[in-house]
Scaffold this active site. Structure first.
Site, short mmCIF file in Angstrom:
data_model
loop_
_atom_site.label_atom_id
_atom_site.label_comp_id
_atom_site.label_asym_id
_atom_site.label_seq_id
_atom_site.Cartn_x
_atom_site.Cartn_y
_atom_site.Cartn_z
N TYR A 106 80.96 70.65 36.21
CA TYR A 106 80.28 71.67 35.83
C TYR A 106 81.32 72.94 36.53
CZ TYR A 106 75.94 69.72 35.18
OH TYR A 106 74.89 68.81 35.17
N HIS A 114 74.51 79.13 29.52
CA HIS A 114 73.37 77.57 29.39
C HIS A 114 74.06 77.00 29.56
CE1 HIS A 114 70.15 75.52 27.38
NE2 HIS A 114 71.34 74.42 26.97
N LEU A 115 73.77 76.53 30.69
CA LEU A 115 74.37 75.15 31.66
C LEU A 115 74.60 73.79 30.75
CD1 LEU A 115 74.07 73.36 35.09
CD2 LEU A 115 72.08 72.24 33.94
N HIS A 116 75.88 73.56 30.97
CA HIS A 116 76.75 72.25 30.40
C HIS A 116 77.44 71.90 31.65
CE1 HIS A 116 79.18 76.81 30.29
NE2 HIS A 116 79.63 75.33 30.09
N MET A 117 77.58 70.22 30.97
CA MET A 117 78.61 69.98 31.98
C MET A 117 79.71 68.50 30.63
SD MET A 117 78.11 66.11 33.50
CE MET A 117 78.67 64.45 32.26
#
Length: 203
Positions: A106, A114-117
């Site tokens: 991350y 918006h959380l994203h890997m």
């Protein structure tokens, strides 16, 4: 709305703390989750998409369906979700190229809400990898490994990141991620990194 990985304003986002209104470019990931041209896979907990402007030969984003803005919003209850995201990252990397090295992690201060890997191959062979900010966002401590995020959540119940310190990482001098050789320009660095073997080591 702009699709995932689309050319972001300033590439790495607005100033820290800037207000993001509905329709703002940084919110584009939410619409990209439903874009059939970008969507690779999905289940009841997450969506996997291709970055439209990949910074390597293979570059995917894994996003939870649950609305989680960023790393600082994570709690202990999200550990099973992040473990699932990590597992799916390994799976998509294996499908893309089982012989290439990948990293899963991350951005400490992501430009997109918006959380994203990121699931990104370590060749960094892409015409969209153009700037020092691009390079340093994936090859310095600005890029936090998924397992380190999980460790911090399990130990402390939250994830802490220092915005000011992390923004400084993007200004570091160009350094090869394999041999640490320094370079003054991106073209020179990119000509060098193709000489490195980024295949997985044989066990």
């Amino acid at each position: 709305m702009m699709a995932a990985g689309a050319k972001r304003k300033g590439e790495m986002g607005d100033a820290p703390g800037a207000k993001r209104t509905p329709g703002h470019w940084s919110l584009g990931l939410l619409s990209s989750m439903d874009d059939p041209e970008l969507r690779v896979d999905a289940d009841d907990k997450l969506v996997i998409i291709k970055d439209k402007y990949p910074k390597a030969l293979h570059h995917f984003l894994i996003l939870p369906k649950e609305k989680i803005a960023n790393l600082k919003k994570l709690k202990s209850e999200h550990i099973p979700l992040l473990k699932h995201i990590h597992k799916k990252g390994i799976e998509i990397a294996e499908k893309a190229d089982k012989n290439l090295q990948f990293r899963f992690g991350y951005h400490a201060v992501p430009s997109m809400s918006h959380l994203h890997m990121h699931v990104i191959s370590q060749d960094f062979n892409s015409p969209f990898l153009k700037t020092k900010k691009h390079w340093n966002s994936f090859t310095t401590e600005y890029f936090i490994d998924s397992k380190d995020i999980l460790d911090q959540l399990e130990d402390e119940g939250r994830v802490e990141t220092n915005t000011t310190e992390n923004e400084q990482l993007l200004k570091r001098k160009l350094r090869c991620h394999k041999c640490s050789k320094m370079f003054s320009t991106m073209p020179a660095l990119k000509s060098h990194i193709v000489l490195h073997n980024v295949s997985k080591k044989k066990s």
